[in-house]
Design an enzyme around this catalytic site. Structure first.
Site, short mmCIF file in Angstrom:
data_model
loop_
_atom_site.label_atom_id
_atom_site.label_comp_id
_atom_site.label_asym_id
_atom_site.label_seq_id
_atom_site.Cartn_x
_atom_site.Cartn_y
_atom_site.Cartn_z
N LYS A 187 88.76 -34.63 118.32
CA LYS A 187 88.99 -34.83 116.89
C LYS A 187 87.65 -34.56 116.23
O LYS A 187 86.67 -35.30 116.42
CB LYS A 187 89.48 -36.27 116.67
CG LYS A 187 89.11 -36.94 115.37
CD LYS A 187 89.97 -36.52 114.21
CE LYS A 187 89.63 -37.30 112.94
NZ LYS A 187 88.27 -37.05 112.43
N GLY A 204 84.04 -48.54 112.90
CA GLY A 204 85.01 -47.52 113.34
C GLY A 204 85.24 -47.61 114.84
O GLY A 204 86.38 -47.58 115.31
N GLY A 205 84.16 -47.74 115.59
CA GLY A 205 84.26 -47.81 117.04
C GLY A 205 85.03 -49.04 117.48
O GLY A 205 85.87 -48.98 118.37
N GLU A 233 79.79 -45.42 121.69
CA GLU A 233 78.35 -45.60 121.54
C GLU A 233 78.16 -45.94 120.07
O GLU A 233 78.40 -45.11 119.20
CB GLU A 233 77.65 -44.31 121.96
CG GLU A 233 76.19 -44.48 122.24
CD GLU A 233 75.40 -43.83 121.15
OE1 GLU A 233 75.09 -44.56 120.19
OE2 GLU A 233 75.12 -42.64 121.25
N CYS A 271 70.73 -42.47 116.84
CA CYS A 271 71.17 -43.74 117.46
C CYS A 271 69.97 -44.49 118.01
O CYS A 271 70.00 -45.70 118.14
CB CYS A 271 72.14 -43.49 118.60
SG CYS A 271 72.87 -41.87 118.67
P1 NAP Z 1 82.47 -43.55 111.63
O1 NAP Z 1 82.83 -44.01 110.28
O2 NAP Z 1 82.52 -44.54 112.71
O3 NAP Z 1 83.42 -42.31 111.98
C1 NAP Z 1 83.38 -41.64 113.23
C2 NAP Z 1 84.75 -41.08 113.55
O4 NAP Z 1 85.64 -42.13 113.79
C3 NAP Z 1 85.35 -40.25 112.43
O5 NAP Z 1 86.04 -39.16 113.01
C4 NAP Z 1 86.33 -41.20 111.78
O6 NAP Z 1 87.46 -40.56 111.28
C5 NAP Z 1 86.76 -42.05 112.95
N1 NAP Z 1 87.13 -43.41 112.54
C6 NAP Z 1 86.31 -44.35 112.01
N2 NAP Z 1 87.00 -45.49 111.79
C7 NAP Z 1 88.25 -45.27 112.22
C8 NAP Z 1 89.43 -46.06 112.26
N3 NAP Z 1 89.45 -47.31 111.83
N4 NAP Z 1 90.54 -45.48 112.76
C9 NAP Z 1 90.54 -44.21 113.19
N5 NAP Z 1 89.47 -43.41 113.17
C10 NAP Z 1 88.34 -43.93 112.69
O7 NAP Z 1 81.02 -42.95 111.66
P2 NAP Z 1 80.32 -41.83 110.77
O8 NAP Z 1 81.29 -41.18 109.85
O9 NAP Z 1 79.64 -40.96 111.70
O10 NAP Z 1 79.19 -42.56 109.95
C11 NAP Z 1 79.35 -43.77 109.30
C12 NAP Z 1 78.34 -44.78 109.80
O11 NAP Z 1 78.33 -44.80 111.23
C13 NAP Z 1 76.89 -44.50 109.48
O12 NAP Z 1 76.51 -44.95 108.21
C14 NAP Z 1 76.17 -45.23 110.59
O13 NAP Z 1 75.99 -46.56 110.24
C15 NAP Z 1 77.08 -45.17 111.75
N6 NAP Z 1 76.69 -44.22 112.81
C16 NAP Z 1 76.00 -44.72 113.88
C17 NAP Z 1 75.65 -43.87 114.91
C18 NAP Z 1 74.92 -44.39 116.09
O14 NAP Z 1 74.68 -43.64 116.99
N7 NAP Z 1 74.58 -45.63 116.15
C19 NAP Z 1 75.97 -42.52 114.87
C20 NAP Z 1 76.68 -42.04 113.77
C21 NAP Z 1 77.04 -42.92 112.76
P3 NAP Z 1 87.51 -39.74 109.88
O15 NAP Z 1 86.11 -39.45 109.48
O16 NAP Z 1 88.34 -38.57 110.20
O17 NAP Z 1 88.13 -40.62 108.89
#
Ligand code: NAP
Length: 505
Positions: A179, A240-241, A260, A297
């Site tokens: 995805k 999200g995770g 992760e 990360c």
């Molecule tokens: P994210 O919001 O967790 O999204 C990552 C993926 O997961 C996207 O494809 C998203 O889908 C999907 N997703 C998230 N919540 C979901 C749910 N409840 N149900 C189904 N699918 C879900 O992360 P991000 O867009 O990369 O960035 C947002 C935040 O993540 C950042 O501000 C940061 O805090 C954190 N982040 C942390 C790391 C790390 O390594 N620690 C890395 C990247 C991001 P869609 O986008 O298609 O909706």
């Protein structure tokens, strides 16, 4: 060149609805939004392909992985061009990340050829053993089936369509449904085109790899809940995770979710190192903290040290270096706004601002630096959370004992760092047993932002660094996530997996 289509079971396909990309620069493109039916087709094709691919030879899979690497390299310029537009990351970063992605594929190709990862074990039959004879037993690691992979926003190549999760799963013999992350759909599509070309070149079954796009949660949720999916690889937010992890656990057949998630990657600056090189450490921290606008990360968000004149010198040096960093573009509007909220949350806790830059209103961010006492940090869990971006927090301990206490209160981390000189060994001996229980990687006298892709790397750690502290998402050990040990008792050699007879007994 971009079609906006999904790549499902060897075909480029359209859906009904679309979403528009939101690039940092250049034109926006339209991409199809995956429906439940697209997820269904992709996963069923992955299951059908697994019946062939799961039994393919390691030699054939190595050729396939190398072909993917070649095809990505052949599209290098277009990948960099669209990647820079979509993510706002500099060209050199995208080129470096492409090199890492290609090297990862090739590393897995050579890794599976060695056969070591199969951990083949053999107990010969003991027909005369008393009181009971022993049967002949083989154990070997087998691929688990179709795997879902979520592209990460912060690594458009190395942790996305053909990133580490995909490489490890394909190397293991698993089929993959990716995805794509909506922050870089065009980059994802070009990389999927490279994998399509490699599939054709190597005559791999059509469903071995599919790529679907979407910017809502529906497709991702349908994917992890599909009964034929056997594991998930994910890099992203804690929220999200965790939501996806919970969905995997609540399935009628729960499956492993290798997420992760968040990490503040604390650094412990030891007294003698601080005394000897406060300025150098402050400058080094500032440059690690602002690398990639802090969107790693492994970004070292917290520095713990004793409260004395040396720590003041390090803070002054870090602040001076950070104040020279101009506003830089973040990966998405959402990440930039989450950074502003994170800075506000820290500022509202009991902290002192050393460098508080003005909030931007666009997708850019500037560094911020705060200081807090050890006791205030212990008392306020908000200060333990990751702020994704160039934010540094210095925690000033009143004693070595409090430094150890601070370490004990850390959540699970990807990395913990020690800055030390020879006179610091005694203090470090107190910290090491605490830190090794907290992190996947403990390092000395460096910054954690560089992650080697190698046999020894562990990029994981106790929750919330990852949802499975026994696993890594970087390095050859990451293949274990997509394997399962199977014991074969008295099975005729003609029926055993080829690995059992190929490898010496
Ligand atoms: P994210 O919001 O967790 O999204 C990552 C993926 O997961 C996207 O494809 C998203 O889908 C999907 N997703 C998230 N919540 C979901 C749910 N409840 N149900 C189904 N699918 C879900 O992360 P991000 O867009 O990369 O960035 C947002 C935040 O993540 C950042 O501000 C940061 O805090 C954190 N982040 C942390 C790391 C790390 O390594 N620690 C890395 C990247 C991001 P869609 O986008 O298609 O909706």
């Amino acid at each position: 060149m971009l079609t906006g289509q999904h790549f499902i079971a060897g075909k480029w396909v359209k859906s009904e609805d679309t979403f528009s990309s939101n690039p940092a620069s250049g034109p926006s493109h339209s991409f199809y939004l995956a429906r439940a039916a697209d997820v269904e087709t992709a996963v069923k094709a992955a299951e059908a392909a697994f019946e062939l691919y799961g039994y393919s030879s390691r030699q054939d899979r190595a050729v396939f992985l190398n072909a993917i690497a070649d095809e990505i390299e052949a599209r290098g310029d277009s990948i960099t061009e669209i990647g820079v537009q979509e993510t706002g990351l500099p060209e050199a970063r995208l080129q470096g990340e492409r090199g890492r992605t290609v090297a990862q594929m090739r590393l897995f190709a050579s890794h599976i050829l060695s056969g070591e990862y199969l951990d083949h074990r053999f107990d010969g039959a003991l027909a005369d053993r008393e009181p009971l004879p022993r049967p002949e037993l083989h154990m070997v690691q087998r691929p688990i089936g179709p795997v879902a992979v979520f592209g990460a926003s912060n690594f458009p190549l190395a942790f996305s369509t053909a990133g580490g999760d995909t490489a490890a799963a394909l190397a293991a013999g698993c089929t993959v449904v990716v995805k794509g992350h909506p922050a870089h759909p065009g980059t994802g599509e070009v990389v999927a085109q490279a994998i399509d070309a490699a599939i054709q070149k190597c005559n791999m079954p059509a469903g071995v790899f599919s790529f679907i796009q979407g910017d809502g949660f529906a497709a991702g949720q349908a994917l992890v809940q599909h009964p034929l999916i056997k594991a998930v690889g994910f890099t992203g937010s804690l929220a999200g995770g965790r939501a996806l992890f919970d969905l995997c656990a609540a399935r009628p057949e729960p499956i492993p979710f290798f997420g992760e998630l968040g990490s503040v990657n604390p650094m412990f600056v030891m007294p003698e190192a601080l005394k000897n090189r406060a300025e150098e450490l402050g400058q080094g921290w500032a440059s690690s903290l602002t690398m990639g606008v802090g969107q790693f990360c492994t970004n070292p968000g917290i520095a713990v040290m004793l409260d004395n004149a040396d720590s003041k010198a390090m803070i002054t040096a870090a602040s001076a270096a950070l104040s020279e960093v101009s506003a830089q573009t973040m990966l998405t509007d959402g990440i930039a706004s989450a950074y502003r909220s994170g800075v506000a949350a820290i500022e509202n806790a009991d902290v002192t601002s050393v460098l508080r830059t003005a909030d931007t209103e666009d997708r850019t961010a500037r560094p911020n630096l705060f200081v807090v006492s050890g006791q205030a940090w212990l008392d306020n869990p908000t200060l333990h959370q990751e702020v994704f971006g160039p934010l540094g927090l210095v925690v000033l301990a009143d004693s070595i004992e409090q430094m150890v206490e601070l370490a004990r209160h850390l959540e699970g981390q990807l990395t913990c760092t020690l800055h030390l000189d020879q006179g610091d060994y005694e203090v470090c001996q107190k910290l090491m047993p605490v830190l090794e229980r907290k992190a996947g990687r403990v390092l000395a006298n460096g910054f954690p932002t560089g992650v080697e892709v190698s046999d020894t790397m562990v990029h994981g750690g106790p929750y919330p660094a990852s949802t499975n502290f026994g696993a890594t998402s970087v390095g050859t050990l990451s293949i274990r996530r997509f394997l399962r040990p199977v014991c074969y008792q008295n099975i005729p050699i003609e029926l055993l997996p080829r690995e059992c007879s190929e490898l010496s007994v």
